[in-house]
Scaffold this motif. Structure first.
Motif, mmCIF file in Angstrom:
data_model
loop_
_atom_site.group_PDB
_atom_site.id
_atom_site.type_symbol
_atom_site.label_atom_id
_atom_site.label_comp_id
_atom_site.label_asym_id
_atom_site.label_seq_id
_atom_site.Cartn_x
_atom_site.Cartn_y
_atom_site.Cartn_z
ATOM 1 N N SER A 111 0.693 -1.016 -0.004
ATOM 2 C CA SER A 111 -0.153 -0.183 -0.125
ATOM 3 C C SER A 111 0.826 1.289 0.007
ATOM 4 O O SER A 111 2.219 1.302 0.342
ATOM 5 C CB SER A 111 -1.002 -0.112 1.169
ATOM 6 O OG SER A 111 -0.098 0.158 2.318
ATOM 7 N N ARG A 112 0.070 2.408 -0.189
ATOM 8 C CA ARG A 112 1.048 3.695 -0.177
ATOM 9 C C ARG A 112 -0.286 4.821 -0.234
ATOM 10 O O ARG A 112 -1.415 4.576 -0.613
ATOM 11 C CB ARG A 112 1.629 3.705 -1.657
ATOM 12 C CG ARG A 112 2.534 5.160 -1.349
ATOM 13 C CD ARG A 112 3.150 5.479 -2.827
ATOM 14 N NE ARG A 112 3.409 6.856 -2.870
ATOM 15 C CZ ARG A 112 4.076 7.442 -3.890
ATOM 16 N NH1 ARG A 112 4.842 6.700 -4.891
ATOM 17 N NH2 ARG A 112 4.606 8.728 -3.698
ATOM 18 N N HIS A 113 0.201 5.707 0.593
ATOM 19 C CA HIS A 113 -0.499 7.070 0.694
ATOM 20 C C HIS A 113 -0.180 7.786 -0.363
ATOM 21 O O HIS A 113 0.999 7.909 -0.848
ATOM 22 C CB HIS A 113 -0.381 7.676 2.078
ATOM 23 C CG HIS A 113 -0.933 6.817 3.408
ATOM 24 N ND1 HIS A 113 -0.568 5.808 4.067
ATOM 25 C CD2 HIS A 113 -2.249 6.957 3.739
ATOM 26 C CE1 HIS A 113 -1.110 5.472 4.744
ATOM 27 N NE2 HIS A 113 -2.385 5.931 4.608
ATOM 28 N N PHE A 114 -1.181 8.573 -1.223
ATOM 29 C CA PHE A 114 -0.931 9.665 -1.962
ATOM 30 C C PHE A 114 -1.882 10.863 -1.713
ATOM 31 O O PHE A 114 -2.688 10.664 -0.547
ATOM 32 C CB PHE A 114 -1.035 9.236 -3.214
ATOM 33 C CG PHE A 114 -2.421 8.768 -3.772
ATOM 34 C CD1 PHE A 114 -3.055 9.432 -4.667
ATOM 35 C CD2 PHE A 114 -2.676 7.347 -3.504
ATOM 36 C CE1 PHE A 114 -4.125 8.881 -4.936
ATOM 37 C CE2 PHE A 114 -4.040 7.004 -3.841
ATOM 38 C CZ PHE A 114 -4.880 7.626 -4.636
ATOM 39 N N ASN A 115 -1.773 11.999 -2.442
ATOM 40 C CA ASN A 115 -2.634 13.023 -2.211
ATOM 41 C C ASN A 115 -2.352 13.724 -0.892
ATOM 42 O O ASN A 115 -3.308 13.965 -0.061
ATOM 43 C CB ASN A 115 -3.972 12.899 -2.309
ATOM 44 C CG ASN A 115 -4.631 12.737 -3.986
ATOM 45 O OD1 ASN A 115 -3.813 13.226 -4.663
ATOM 46 N ND2 ASN A 115 -5.787 12.097 -4.192
ATOM 47 N N SER A 116 -1.160 13.780 -0.630
ATOM 48 C CA SER A 116 -0.770 14.242 0.888
ATOM 49 C C SER A 116 -1.449 13.562 1.882
ATOM 50 O O SER A 116 -1.680 14.049 2.908
ATOM 51 C CB SER A 116 -1.169 15.860 0.802
ATOM 52 O OG SER A 116 -0.724 16.716 -0.157
ATOM 53 N N GLY A 117 -1.385 12.213 1.845
ATOM 54 C CA GLY A 117 -2.064 11.281 2.830
ATOM 55 C C GLY A 117 -3.354 10.960 2.756
ATOM 56 O O GLY A 117 -3.984 10.288 3.701
ATOM 57 N N ALA A 118 -4.130 11.799 1.935
ATOM 58 C CA ALA A 118 -5.499 11.670 2.006
ATOM 59 C C ALA A 118 -6.132 10.503 1.452
ATOM 60 O O ALA A 118 -7.100 10.189 1.944
ATOM 61 C CB ALA A 118 -6.344 12.895 1.294
#
Length: 229
Positions: A111-118
């Motif tokens: 997994s990975r967060h994107f959109n500044s963690g949103a």
């Protein structure tokens, strides 16, 4: 007295001559000496051991990296896979060519967060398969080194958590190239290890109000136990 002495010497000479004359005949009547023992020779290695139909079980690990846009960046995933592999090979001297395929269940995730963690994307491949050509050389009668090339398929769940996310999935198709070695223990049983690199095509997945494009590539490492019919 002299006459008896002469008769004795004459009789001794006759007996000695008879013994000498009969010696070769007695020796000829003796049985021949026993032959040295014959030990079993080691069997010759089987020839064309890699020819024919074969089927086996395979298990291993994999890493899959997804480029995805427009969010940018990559998602790294890893896990295990296993299933069935089989095919047919032709052998001429040390040269082996054939066709092979496999179908495997998998659990390759990350997994990975994107959109500044949103948002968080969590790709998971649960099924993989491929169909390839194989060509190799038996460097010894029981040892084959080979290369493979062909097509591949994978099914992936691609959920995105957070705003404008949702569930998603895609079927990826691509090409695969690799190689390995196979060692025959008997004319029917062998073990093999191989590595495959697979470059899949990109797929666009629609979410609630957003789209993401995924472009995966995979590295797989597998060991297999083969039975040849």
């Amino acid at each position: 007295m002299r006459t008896r002495l002469n008769q004795a010497w004459a009789l001794a000479a006759v007996l000695s001559a008879s013994a000498t004359a009969s010696s070769p005949a007695s020796a000829a009547d003796l049985p021949p000496p026993p032959l040295p023992p014959i030990y079993d020779q080691a069997p010759l290695p089987p020839q064309d051991v890699f020819e024919g139909w074969w089927l086996g079980g395979t298990v291993g690990g994999a890493t899959v990296t997804y480029d995805f846009a427009p969010a940018g960046g990559t998602v790294d995933t890893s896990g295990v896979l296993g299933g069935a592999v089989g095919g047919y090979s032709w052998q001429s001297g040390p040269f082996v060519v054939g066709v092979e395929g496999d179908i495997m269940a998998a659990d390759i995730n990350g997994s990975r967060h994107f959109n500044s963690g949103a948002n968080q994307v969590s790709p998971t491949i649960d099924t993989m398969a491929d169909l390839r050509l194989r060509a190799g050389v038996a460097v010894r009668p029981e040892v084959l080194v080979f290369a493979t090339f062909g097509g591949a398929w994978a099914n992936a769940d691609l959920p995105v958590a957070g705003p404008r996310g949702g569930s998603g999935s895609a079927d990826f198709f691509g090409w695969s190239v690799g190689g390995g070695a196979e060692v025959a223990f008997t004319p029917n049983w062998s073990a093999r290890f191989d590595y495959q690199f697979t470059d899949f095509n990109s797929e666009t997945v629609n979410y609630s109000g957003a789209k993401l494009e995924f472009d995966p590539s995979a590295n797989t490492y597998r060991g297999s136990l083969i039975y040849r019919f």
